[in-house]
Design an enzyme around this catalytic site. Structure first.
Site, PDB file in Angstrom:
ATOM      1  CB  CYS A 145      -0.934  -0.002   1.210  1.00 19.48           C
ATOM      2  SG  CYS A 145      -1.932   1.476   1.353  1.00 19.48           S
ATOM      3  CB  CYS A 148      -0.376   2.394   4.066  1.00 14.57           C
ATOM      4  SG  CYS A 148      -1.928   1.773   3.426  1.00 14.57           S
ATOM      5  CG  ASP A 149       3.364   1.068   4.336  1.00 17.05           C
ATOM      6  OD1 ASP A 149       2.917   1.572   5.378  1.00 17.05           O
ATOM      7  OD2 ASP A 149       3.195  -0.118   4.018  1.00 17.05           O
TER       8      ASP A 149
END
Ligand code: NAP
Length: 319
Positions: A145, A148-149
């Site tokens: 993701c 997300c990261d």
């Protein structure tokens, strides 16, 4: 002995646990069948158990670890009376009421629970490469993701694996942070839409490695690179990278609903008017019905909707 409940919830990611908070606060004493520990996304807590820091969940100014966030969700629902069964649902019967859910072979066991309403929050799983190093380094440089990261890979060299729209979307997003993004694709032709291809080809920070597969992810405690295998020549080489984003598609966890709930052609559950499924009294939320946004916050929001819809349905049908 079979439990009888007004609400049973299948799944314990942000969608299932938010539904549990709302159903529990409505005095519906939900039973959450939370999944079983495993290395995949259908374990208790869902996909966030496979991430490290989460910095985009509102309210956590300094970020929070994925597993800790899910523990908080879980404790919050328990505080209001939600109960948990750490098993994986193996079968459901939605053809008769109350709905029945098994955690063993239905042929030789009683259902675990009979429920008047069912909230399906079984999530989705990222398809993975299944190569050495991948499982060990997930959350330590291997990610599924970018939203997300990506932030954690500032000024680094990053690899994105895949040739579809997801891979190019992730690659383009990652150029905000990365020094360079290399898209590794197993063929010479991308599967992604023309518009995404045009965007990726015109981005100066994106390069392509054609006819290439990752055969191993390298690194002890964090990613330092990959071993690439050429799909035409069979030749192998090591390539350095600080992060590897796997973007080869997702698969919703819907096998046990096959033939019972309507699905989109891509296997995701269909919803109508909020969280209603094709079976009256069965409500659907989270990534099992969302292949577009796939965020913890959107899953949580849809879990809230499912619990409110279930509560209203119970009221309307004479609880
Ligand atoms: P996808 O279209 O199925 O593409 C998966 C890609 O991963 C393919 O290029 C495939 O290679 C590759 N792949 C699959 N298994 C692999 C493996 N084991 N090793 C290496 N490569 C592998 O999946 P997606 O990109 O997640 O997209 C899913 C759907 O969502 C699509 O309909 C897409 O259009 C849509 N979507 C749209 C957008 C957007 O419009 N912005 C963004 C994301 C997703 P091959 O090509 O060789 O099969």
């Amino acid at each position: 002995m079979t439990e009888r409940r007004d609400v049973a919830i299948l799944g314990s990611g942000p969608a299932g646990l938010t539904a549990a908070v709302y159903a529990a606060r409505a005095n519906l004493a939900p039973l959450v069948i939370e999944g079983e520990p495993s290395s995949t996304s259908d374990q208790p807590g869902g996909q966030l158990m496979l991430t490290t820091e989460i910095e985009n969940y509102p309210g956590f100014v300094d970020g929070i670890l994925g597993p800790e966030l899910m523990q908080r969700f879980r404790d919050q629902a328990a505080r209001f009376g939600a109960e948990y069964v750490t098993r994986k649902a193996s079968a459901v019967d939605l053809s008769a009421r109350p709905f029945r859910v098994w955690v063993n072979d239905p042929a030789d066991s009683e259902p675990l629970v009979e429920a008047r309403t069912l909230i399906v929050a079984t999530g989705a799983r990222s398809l993975m490469l299944d190569v050495p190093g991948e499982g060990r380094l997930l959350g330590h440089g291997v990610s599924t993701c970018a939203t997300c990261d990506g932030f954690f890979f500032r000024d680094q060299e990053i690899l994105v694996v895949g040739g579809g729209d997801s891979a190019l979307e992730e690659a383009i997003f990652l150029t905000r942070f990365a020094r360079m993004v290399t898209v590794v694709h197993r063929r010479k032709v991308l599967r992604a839409s023309k518009i995404m291809q045009d965007r990726a080809f015109s981005n100066e920070k994106i390069v392509f490695r054609w006819d290439s597969m990752v055969s191993e992810i390298l690194g002890d405690t964090k990613v330092r690179g990959v071993r690439l295998r050429n799909t035409v020549t069979g030749g192998e080489e090591e390539v350095g990278a600080g992060g590897v984003f796997v973007a080869i598609g997702h698969e919703p966890n819907t096998a046990i609903f096959s033939g019972q709930l309507d699905m989109e052609p891509n296997g995701y559950l269909k919803t109508l008017d909020g969280s209603r499924s094709s079976v009256d009294g069965v409500f659907v939320c989270g990534d099992v019905q969302d292949h577009v946004y796939r965020q913890a916050i959107t899953a949580a929001g849809s879990g809230c909707m499912a619990a409110i819809d279930a509560e209203r349905w119970l009221e309307a049908t004479g609880r």
